[in-house]
Design a protein around this motif. Structure first.
Motif, PDB file in Angstrom:
ATOM      1  N   LEU A  36      17.973  38.341  89.881  1.00  0.00           N
ATOM      2  CA  LEU A  36      19.194  37.948  90.592  1.00  0.00           C
ATOM      3  C   LEU A  36      20.231  37.319  89.666  1.00  0.00           C
ATOM      4  N   TYR A  37      20.033  37.382  88.367  1.00  0.00           N
ATOM      5  CA  TYR A  37      21.010  36.943  87.366  1.00  0.00           C
ATOM      6  C   TYR A  37      21.385  35.467  87.524  1.00  0.00           C
ATOM      7  N   MET A  38      21.136  34.687  86.498  1.00  0.00           N
ATOM      8  CA  MET A  38      21.385  33.254  86.558  1.00  0.00           C
ATOM      9  C   MET A  38      22.824  32.934  86.138  1.00  0.00           C
ATOM     10  N   VAL A  39      23.771  33.459  86.903  1.00  0.00           N
ATOM     11  CA  VAL A  39      25.192  33.161  86.744  1.00  0.00           C
ATOM     12  C   VAL A  39      25.765  32.942  88.140  1.00  0.00           C
ATOM     13  N   VAL A  40      26.907  32.263  88.236  1.00  0.00           N
ATOM     14  CA  VAL A  40      27.452  31.923  89.557  1.00  0.00           C
ATOM     15  C   VAL A  40      28.746  32.650  89.883  1.00  0.00           C
ATOM     16  N   TRP A  41      29.378  33.306  88.876  1.00  0.00           N
ATOM     17  CA  TRP A  41      30.714  33.857  89.095  1.00  0.00           C
ATOM     18  C   TRP A  41      30.723  35.285  89.626  1.00  0.00           C
ATOM     19  N   ASN A  42      29.573  35.889  89.809  1.00  0.00           N
ATOM     20  CA  ASN A  42      29.524  37.253  90.362  1.00  0.00           C
ATOM     21  C   ASN A  42      29.169  37.225  91.840  1.00  0.00           C
ATOM     22  N   ALA A  43      29.695  36.250  92.561  1.00  0.00           N
ATOM     23  CA  ALA A  43      29.230  36.020  93.931  1.00  0.00           C
ATOM     24  C   ALA A  43      30.313  35.418  94.811  1.00  0.00           C
ATOM     25  N   VAL A  44      30.039  35.458  96.118  1.00  0.00           N
ATOM     26  CA  VAL A  44      30.800  34.712  97.122  1.00  0.00           C
ATOM     27  C   VAL A  44      29.791  33.872  97.905  1.00  0.00           C
ATOM     28  N   TYR A  45      30.148  32.612  98.157  1.00  0.00           N
ATOM     29  CA  TYR A  45      29.282  31.679  98.866  1.00  0.00           C
ATOM     30  C   TYR A  45      29.992  31.159 100.109  1.00  0.00           C
ATOM     31  N   THR A  46      29.234  30.847 101.147  1.00  0.00           N
ATOM     32  CA  THR A  46      29.851  30.129 102.253  1.00  0.00           C
ATOM     33  C   THR A  46      30.240  28.740 101.757  1.00  0.00           C
ATOM     34  N   LYS A  47      31.280  28.174 102.328  1.00  0.00           N
ATOM     35  CA  LYS A  47      31.709  26.827 101.918  1.00  0.00           C
ATOM     36  C   LYS A  47      30.602  25.817 102.184  1.00  0.00           C
ATOM     37  N   ASN A  48      29.884  26.013 103.273  1.00  0.00           N
ATOM     38  CA  ASN A  48      28.772  25.115 103.592  1.00  0.00           C
ATOM     39  C   ASN A  48      27.730  25.121 102.479  1.00  0.00           C
ATOM     40  N   LEU A  49      27.437  26.296 101.937  1.00  0.00           N
ATOM     41  CA  LEU A  49      26.491  26.390 100.824  1.00  0.00           C
ATOM     42  C   LEU A  49      27.073  25.782  99.561  1.00  0.00           C
ATOM     43  N   ALA A  50      28.334  26.083  99.264  1.00  0.00           N
ATOM     44  CA  ALA A  50      28.972  25.557  98.048  1.00  0.00           C
ATOM     45  C   ALA A  50      28.972  24.028  98.037  1.00  0.00           C
ATOM     46  N   ASP A  51      29.138  23.415  99.205  1.00  0.00           N
ATOM     47  CA  ASP A  51      29.175  21.950  99.288  1.00  0.00           C
ATOM     48  C   ASP A  51      27.818  21.316  98.980  1.00  0.00           C
ATOM     49  N   LYS A  52      26.753  22.074  99.068  1.00  0.00           N
ATOM     50  CA  LYS A  52      25.410  21.520  98.878  1.00  0.00           C
ATOM     51  C   LYS A  52      25.000  21.439  97.406  1.00  0.00           C
ATOM     52  N   VAL A  53      25.737  22.115  96.530  1.00  0.00           N
ATOM     53  CA  VAL A  53      25.353  22.172  95.117  1.00  0.00           C
ATOM     54  C   VAL A  53      26.426  21.492  94.277  1.00  0.00           C
ATOM     55  N   VAL A  54      26.050  20.448  93.579  1.00  0.00           N
ATOM     56  CA  VAL A  54      26.962  19.713  92.694  1.00  0.00           C
ATOM     57  C   VAL A  54      26.616  20.078  91.259  1.00  0.00           C
ATOM     58  N   TYR A  55      27.610  20.546  90.521  1.00  0.00           N
ATOM     59  CA  TYR A  55      27.382  20.926  89.127  1.00  0.00           C
ATOM     60  C   TYR A  55      27.174  19.675  88.273  1.00  0.00           C
ATOM     61  N   PRO A  56      26.270  19.738  87.297  1.00  0.00           N
ATOM     62  CA  PRO A  56      25.961  18.549  86.479  1.00  0.00           C
ATOM     63  C   PRO A  56      27.080  18.222  85.495  1.00  0.00           C
ATOM     64  N   ASP A  57      27.805  17.159  85.771  1.00  0.00           N
ATOM     65  CA  ASP A  57      28.933  16.756  84.931  1.00  0.00           C
ATOM     66  C   ASP A  57      28.488  16.503  83.490  1.00  0.00           C
ATOM     67  N   GLY A  58      29.334  16.940  82.548  1.00  0.00           N
ATOM     68  CA  GLY A  58      29.106  16.646  81.143  1.00  0.00           C
ATOM     69  C   GLY A  58      28.134  17.565  80.442  1.00  0.00           C
ATOM     70  N   LEU A  59      27.535  18.505  81.188  1.00  0.00           N
ATOM     71  CA  LEU A  59      26.570  19.417  80.586  1.00  0.00           C
ATOM     72  C   LEU A  59      27.114  20.837  80.579  1.00  0.00           C
ATOM     73  N   ILE A  60      26.772  21.586  79.537  1.00  0.00           N
ATOM     74  CA  ILE A  60      27.016  23.013  79.541  1.00  0.00           C
ATOM     75  C   ILE A  60      25.715  23.701  79.970  1.00  0.00           C
ATOM     76  N   SER A  61      25.721  25.015  80.062  1.00  0.00           N
ATOM     77  CA  SER A  61      24.574  25.763  80.605  1.00  0.00           C
ATOM     78  C   SER A  61      24.326  25.389  82.063  1.00  0.00           C
ATOM     79  N   GLU A  62      25.401  24.963  82.751  1.00  0.00           N
ATOM     80  CA  GLU A  62      25.281  24.477  84.125  1.00  0.00           C
ATOM     81  C   GLU A  62      24.833  25.542  85.121  1.00  0.00           C
ATOM     82  N   ASP A  63      25.078  26.812  84.821  1.00  0.00           N
ATOM     83  CA  ASP A  63      24.647  27.875  85.730  1.00  0.00           C
ATOM     84  C   ASP A  63      23.130  27.938  85.828  1.00  0.00           C
ATOM     85  N   ASN A  64      22.429  27.487  84.791  1.00  0.00           N
ATOM     86  CA  ASN A  64      20.972  27.480  84.817  1.00  0.00           C
ATOM     87  C   ASN A  64      20.434  26.515  85.866  1.00  0.00           C
ATOM     88  N   TYR A  65      21.235  25.551  86.238  1.00  0.00           N
ATOM     89  CA  TYR A  65      20.881  24.644  87.330  1.00  0.00           C
ATOM     90  C   TYR A  65      21.453  25.137  88.667  1.00  0.00           C
TER      91      TYR A  65
END
Length: 305
Positions: free
Chosen positions: A156-185
């Protein structure tokens, strides 16, 4: 209200941003807003963003001090008004019908998110194409463990930009500030929080190999431990959800311990890791790597803080 919010973190991309934003504004699906988050870019990127906002009322611009890709995405999600959310990196571009096809599939399946394939390219030459074998839906017939395994093994490819998410789903995931490779999380977390995931086989996203961008392939070597921290965060989240004894957590344990070993082995500079990560690695590394790590620690090549 727009149906879709497209979030574009912007940093040092004055050569590419026109192609990126134009590809978004020229979509066959038109009911969207674009949030351009200028992440303290030192070039003319911020000014170019302002020009787009003046010309098209669907474009909103947020200027902030440089804080990284994760912080830019988090700000974009916070300001998103759409029912759905998508991400585009500002040196990439997308096919004209990308969001029309993704949203059509998402609505047909009543899914929480939908993903497509993508092309990688240098200049204008496509170097690699990744597409799903078929169009399908991952629903409750698949366990969460299976979905996470699909992500880790790149089904399912560990990237986030090839997708559309519901806003409800997007609100549940907070990207880790200050880190790169954030898509792996973030990418596995979207799967963990979803009840139904749809995919379409077509590659509709164009991913540029640009070393100056916010998140490109050579950047992890500048902050080699960040991918480890992202996976450690993911491991802790999965343990909280009861996945500690599953395949994914076992994979993460092995990956984290191996990556710390590889980073210390490959870098000539002194590497510092916190005490909790050190204990985690010693508990999960193979005996020979554990021994070498202890020797490197004794030789002051690896500092535990």
């Amino acid at each position: 209200m727009p149906e879709l919010t497209i979030i574009v973190p912007v940093y040092k991309v004055e050569k590419y941003i026109h192609q990126c934003v134009d590809s978004i504004l020229n979509q066959t699906f038109q009911n969207f807003e674009v949030i351009l988050v200028d992440d303290g870019s030192p070039d003319k990127s911020g000014a170019i963003c302002n020009e787009y906002a003046k010309r098209d009322n669907r474009v909103k611009v947020i200027h902030q001090e440089n804080a990284g890709l994760s912080a830019a995405r988090n700000v974009g999600i916070k300001h998103a008004r759409g029912k759905y959310v998508a991400f585009v990196d500002s040196d990439d571009y997308i096919a004209p019908n990308m969001y029309e096809l993704l949203l059509k599939k998402l609505h047909e399946c009543d899914a929480d998110m939908v993903k497509c394939g993508y092309h990688e390219f240098i200049d204008e030459d496509i170097t690699y194409t990744r597409k799903f074998v078929s169009t399908c839906v991952y629903d409750n017939t698949f366990s969460k463990e299976e979905l996470l395994k699909f992500s880790m093994t790149d089904v399912l490819y560990m990237v986030v930009w090839n997708a559309v998410y519901t806003k409800n789903l997007a609100d549940k995931v907070v990207y880790p500030d200050g880190l790169i490779s954030e898509d792996n999380y973030a990418s596995p977390m979207y799967l963990l929080e979803s009840e139904k995931v749809a995919v379409i086989s077509e590659p509709l996203y164009y991913y540029r190999q640009n070393p100056e961008g916010l998140s490109k392939k050579d950047v992890p070597f500048k902050k080699p431990l960040d991918v480890i921290f992202c996976y450690q965060m993911l491991y802790e989240k999965l343990c909280e959800r009861g996945f500690k004894d599953g395949w994914t957590c076992d994979y993460l344990c092995k990956f984290i311990s191996r990556r710390v070993y590889d980073v210390v082995k490959a870098n000539n500079v002194k590497i510092s890791i916190d005490n909790s990560l050190w204990k985690f690695v010693l508990a999960n590394a193979r005996w020979n790597r554990r021994l070498k790590l202890k020797i490197w620690h004794w030789l002051n090549r690896l500092e535990v803080i």
